[in-house]
Design a protein around this motif. Sequence first.
Motif, PDB file in Angstrom:
ATOM      1  N   GLU A  49       0.788  -1.279  -0.013  1.00 36.63           N
ATOM      2  CA  GLU A  49      -0.342  -0.105  -0.060  1.00 36.63           C
ATOM      3  C   GLU A  49       0.996   1.113   0.060  1.00 36.63           C
ATOM      4  O   GLU A  49       1.877   1.410   0.476  1.00 36.63           O
ATOM      5  N   VAL A  71       1.486   5.030   0.795  1.00 30.51           N
ATOM      6  CA  VAL A  71       1.283   6.177   2.091  1.00 30.51           C
ATOM      7  C   VAL A  71       1.369   7.500   2.047  1.00 30.51           C
ATOM      8  O   VAL A  71       3.136   7.546   2.023  1.00 30.51           O
ATOM      9  N   GLN A  86       5.487  -3.700   7.384  1.00 31.88           N
ATOM     10  CA  GLN A  86       4.294  -3.690   7.369  1.00 31.88           C
ATOM     11  C   GLN A  86       3.687  -3.864   6.204  1.00 31.88           C
ATOM     12  O   GLN A  86       2.248  -2.906   5.556  1.00 31.88           O
ATOM     13  N   LEU A 121       4.186  -1.472   3.590  1.00 36.65           N
ATOM     14  CA  LEU A 121       3.552  -0.365   3.826  1.00 36.65           C
ATOM     15  C   LEU A 121       4.647   0.275   2.537  1.00 36.65           C
ATOM     16  O   LEU A 121       5.864   0.589   2.890  1.00 36.65           O
ATOM     17  N   ASP A 141      -2.401  10.909   2.751  1.00 39.56           N
ATOM     18  CA  ASP A 141      -3.389  10.034   3.415  1.00 39.56           C
ATOM     19  C   ASP A 141      -3.190  10.354   5.054  1.00 39.56           C
ATOM     20  O   ASP A 141      -4.138  10.575   5.565  1.00 39.56           O
ATOM     21  N   LYS A 150      -9.224   1.852   4.941  1.00 30.51           N
ATOM     22  CA  LYS A 150      -7.701   2.120   4.927  1.00 30.51           C
ATOM     23  C   LYS A 150      -7.617   1.554   5.761  1.00 30.51           C
ATOM     24  O   LYS A 150      -6.938   1.295   6.736  1.00 30.51           O
ATOM     25  N   VAL A 163      -4.774  -0.150   7.041  1.00 34.61           N
ATOM     26  CA  VAL A 163      -3.356   0.557   6.666  1.00 34.61           C
ATOM     27  C   VAL A 163      -3.077   1.515   7.625  1.00 34.61           C
ATOM     28  O   VAL A 163      -1.812   1.666   8.321  1.00 34.61           O
ATOM     29  N   ARG A 181      -0.926  -0.827  10.128  1.00 33.46           N
ATOM     30  CA  ARG A 181       0.058  -1.658  10.200  1.00 33.46           C
ATOM     31  C   ARG A 181       0.992   0.251  10.508  1.00 33.46           C
ATOM     32  O   ARG A 181       2.007  -0.251   9.853  1.00 33.46           O
TER      33      ARG A 181
END
Length: 365
Positions: A45, A47, A73, A75, A97, A245, A248, A251
């Motif tokens: 993901e 971020v 994680q 990310l 975000d 999310k 997310v 994490r």
Amino acid sequence: MLLGGDKLKQLLGRKNILLLVLLISVIGFGIRHSLKEPAPVTQIENVRVLESVRSPYFLPQYLAFNLGYFKEQDLSVSITTTSQEAIRAALSDGRTDIALCGLQKILFNPAAKGPQPKLFATLARQDGSFLLARKDADNFQWKNLKDKSIIGGSEDDSSEIALEEALRQQGQTPNRSVTIYHNIPDTLRLGAFRAGTGNYIQLLEPAASLAESKDYGRVAASVGITTGDMVVTAYAAQPGYIESKAAVIQRFTNAIYKAQLWLGQHSSEEAAEVVAPLFTNVDRQVLIKSIERYRTLGVWSSDPLIPRQSYDKFQAAAKEAGEITSPTPYETVVMNEFAQQAIQTVIYVKEEPKPKKNLFQRVFQ
């Protein structure tokens, strides 16, 4: 009935063949099954994080980034530094975000559009700014600020609210018994101080240690130590992002908490070495001094939780400063469940350095 030798061998041979066929069948089924259903791959993901300043005050974030805890994680985190005004606007229109900046700009900005962001984690227990005097500040006392002037930040800045709260606690009346200059741009504040404006200047690290290294002034007092625990900055995101999310956010909070645990078990020198690539314009010794000063004062939180008392204290200070007219209830904006989950599940065990092998060990082991 007893079996003869030849018959016994034939029977055993048949059993072995049957076992071999069964083993091949099991292996074949396993191969076919694994080909049909490959192991799930966790999606990486992206971020986007906007921060209001690049400072060791946000040290756990940089540790999580450079130690690879965000990557652990799954990310891919990007961190960009911009003004607090731009951060609030970016949150509203979806250009970031997650935001890391003062609560005043995130929560109590009357010009902000869209739904109110939610707070889900913090890095520091108290404000991270300092008052610098022109000369030796060993005998500093807050009562001696009467009829003096301070170069501060903008009036609605969270650190400025903390400064005014510190003054009130020490019997001073901001902008009456003490003059605070709010209208000097950030990039010109230190230059104005060097040119003779103000008796004191309010600075974060590493600017405070840098000013000392150049003999521009000396740290006289910590605003955060004077006010006590009072959360002035936090991580925030829009309610829609948190809802869609949630994994997310969890994490991300896990990585921050692991960095906080790491910081509790390593020296300022080790921390400076990790984050130095993010402070390319700061001398290593200045960076170490900045980190050690924050560590000694106990500025950083040991976990990402946002305490109610600390939040309410900031709101009361902001109201006293005239920056808000009515409070925003803790329950409506603070979401501690992500921090609580991180505390329950994330661990960090410091790896002890392995002893160096001698020549004999390297050859024969």
